[in-house]
Design an enzyme around this catalytic site. Structure first.
Site, PDB file in Angstrom:
ATOM      1  CG  ASP A  29       6.348 -30.078 -12.941  1.00 42.30           C
ATOM      2  OD1 ASP A  29       6.609 -29.606 -11.920  1.00 42.30           O
ATOM      3  OD2 ASP A  29       6.457 -31.370 -12.969  1.00 42.30           O
ATOM      4  CB  VAL A  95      12.521 -30.066  -5.869  1.00 37.95           C
ATOM      5  CG1 VAL A  95      13.756 -29.307  -6.261  1.00 37.95           C
ATOM      6  CG2 VAL A  95      12.264 -31.354  -6.568  1.00 37.95           C
ATOM      7  CG  HIS A  99       9.928 -25.079  -6.958  1.00 39.01           C
ATOM      8  ND1 HIS A  99      10.697 -25.838  -6.170  1.00 39.01           N
ATOM      9  CD2 HIS A  99       8.851 -25.960  -7.221  1.00 39.01           C
ATOM     10  CE1 HIS A  99      10.001 -26.891  -5.562  1.00 39.01           C
ATOM     11  NE2 HIS A  99       8.707 -26.976  -6.331  1.00 39.01           N
ATOM     12  CG  HIS A 101       4.323 -25.946  -8.651  1.00 42.36           C
ATOM     13  ND1 HIS A 101       4.590 -27.116  -9.223  1.00 42.36           N
ATOM     14  CD2 HIS A 101       5.055 -25.999  -7.579  1.00 42.36           C
ATOM     15  CE1 HIS A 101       5.235 -27.991  -8.497  1.00 42.36           C
ATOM     16  NE2 HIS A 101       5.556 -27.271  -7.340  1.00 42.36           N
TER      17      HIS A 101
HETATM   18  P1  AMP Z   1       7.478 -29.587  -5.315  1.00 33.77           P
HETATM   19  O1  AMP Z   1       6.643 -30.754  -4.712  1.00 33.77           O
HETATM   20  O2  AMP Z   1       6.685 -28.216  -4.989  1.00 33.77           O
HETATM   21  O3  AMP Z   1       8.774 -29.698  -4.564  1.00 33.77           O
HETATM   22  O4  AMP Z   1       7.638 -29.600  -6.746  1.00 33.77           O
HETATM   23  C1  AMP Z   1       8.517 -30.480  -7.534  1.00 33.77           C
HETATM   24  C2  AMP Z   1       8.318 -30.416  -8.846  1.00 33.77           C
HETATM   25  O5  AMP Z   1       9.255 -30.727  -9.593  1.00 33.77           O
HETATM   26  C3  AMP Z   1       7.173 -31.486  -9.160  1.00 33.77           C
HETATM   27  O6  AMP Z   1       6.068 -30.881  -9.983  1.00 33.77           O
HETATM   28  C4  AMP Z   1       7.932 -32.324 -10.089  1.00 33.77           C
HETATM   29  O7  AMP Z   1       7.337 -32.830 -11.324  1.00 33.77           O
HETATM   30  C5  AMP Z   1       9.147 -31.275 -10.906  1.00 33.77           C
HETATM   31  N1  AMP Z   1      10.309 -31.992 -11.327  1.00 33.77           N
HETATM   32  C6  AMP Z   1      11.227 -32.644 -10.855  1.00 33.77           C
HETATM   33  N2  AMP Z   1      12.249 -33.237 -11.433  1.00 33.77           N
HETATM   34  C7  AMP Z   1      12.137 -32.394 -12.679  1.00 33.77           C
HETATM   35  C8  AMP Z   1      12.889 -32.058 -13.777  1.00 33.77           C
HETATM   36  N3  AMP Z   1      14.057 -32.654 -13.815  1.00 33.77           N
HETATM   37  N4  AMP Z   1      12.443 -31.262 -14.677  1.00 33.77           N
HETATM   38  C9  AMP Z   1      11.326 -30.662 -14.476  1.00 33.77           C
HETATM   39  N5  AMP Z   1      10.483 -30.695 -13.652  1.00 33.77           N
HETATM   40  C10 AMP Z   1      10.926 -31.734 -12.535  1.00 33.77           C
END
Ligand code: AMP
Ligand code: ZN
Length: 114
Positions: A29, A95, A99, A101
């Site tokens: 992340d 996003v 996914h 975490h």
């Molecule tokens: P969520 O809130 O569950 O949708 O988590 C999205 C996650 O994607 C967050 O923890 C962000 O820090 C992570 N994120 C966003 N863009 C990127 C990227 N380019 N590379 C790695 N992690 C990312």
């Protein structure tokens, strides 16, 4: 498609990969919330948990299989970890490519701390 995680799958946006096979990708992340914070995704674009169809459950199983292996390889399988999917607005999803975490490396707070 304008999806940041699809672009990571394609390689047009860089990532620090920790696991990859034909169906699953995992990478660090960009904004870690714990000493170990890895995102595990199916390569197939599925927007949210609500959009997982019966034919996708094998793929979601593959994501879990990857999580198990990654936890072992990161050395946190025994100490423990948390595997989280955020779904839609109230779940905190930002996003919209499904996914998980994988959080580990310290004592994580109680879930009711929100
Ligand atoms: P969520 O809130 O569950 O949708 O988590 C999205 C996650 O994607 C967050 O923890 C962000 O820090 C992570 N994120 C966003 N863009 C990127 C990227 N380019 N590379 C790695 N992690 C990312
Ligand atoms: Zn996508």
């Amino acid at each position: 498609m304008d999806c940041i995680f699809c672009k990571i799958v394609e390689g047009s946006i860089p990532s620090k990969k920790v696991f990859e096979n034909d169906h699953v990708l995992a990478f660090h992340d960009i904004s870690p919330a714990a000493p170990v914070h890895i995102l595990i995704i199916p390569k197939k674009h599925i927007a949210t948990m609500n959009d997982v169809e019966p034919d996708d459950f094998g793929l979601i199983g593959e994501v879990h299989r990857a999580a198990q292996q990654i936890a072992r390889e990161q050395g946190v399988a025994e100490s423990g970890y948390r595997l989280i999917n955020n779904c839609n607005r109230n779940g905190g999803q930002v996003v919209y490519h499904i996914h998980y975490h994988l959080l580990a490396g310290e004592q994580l707070g109680p879930l009711n701390a929100k």
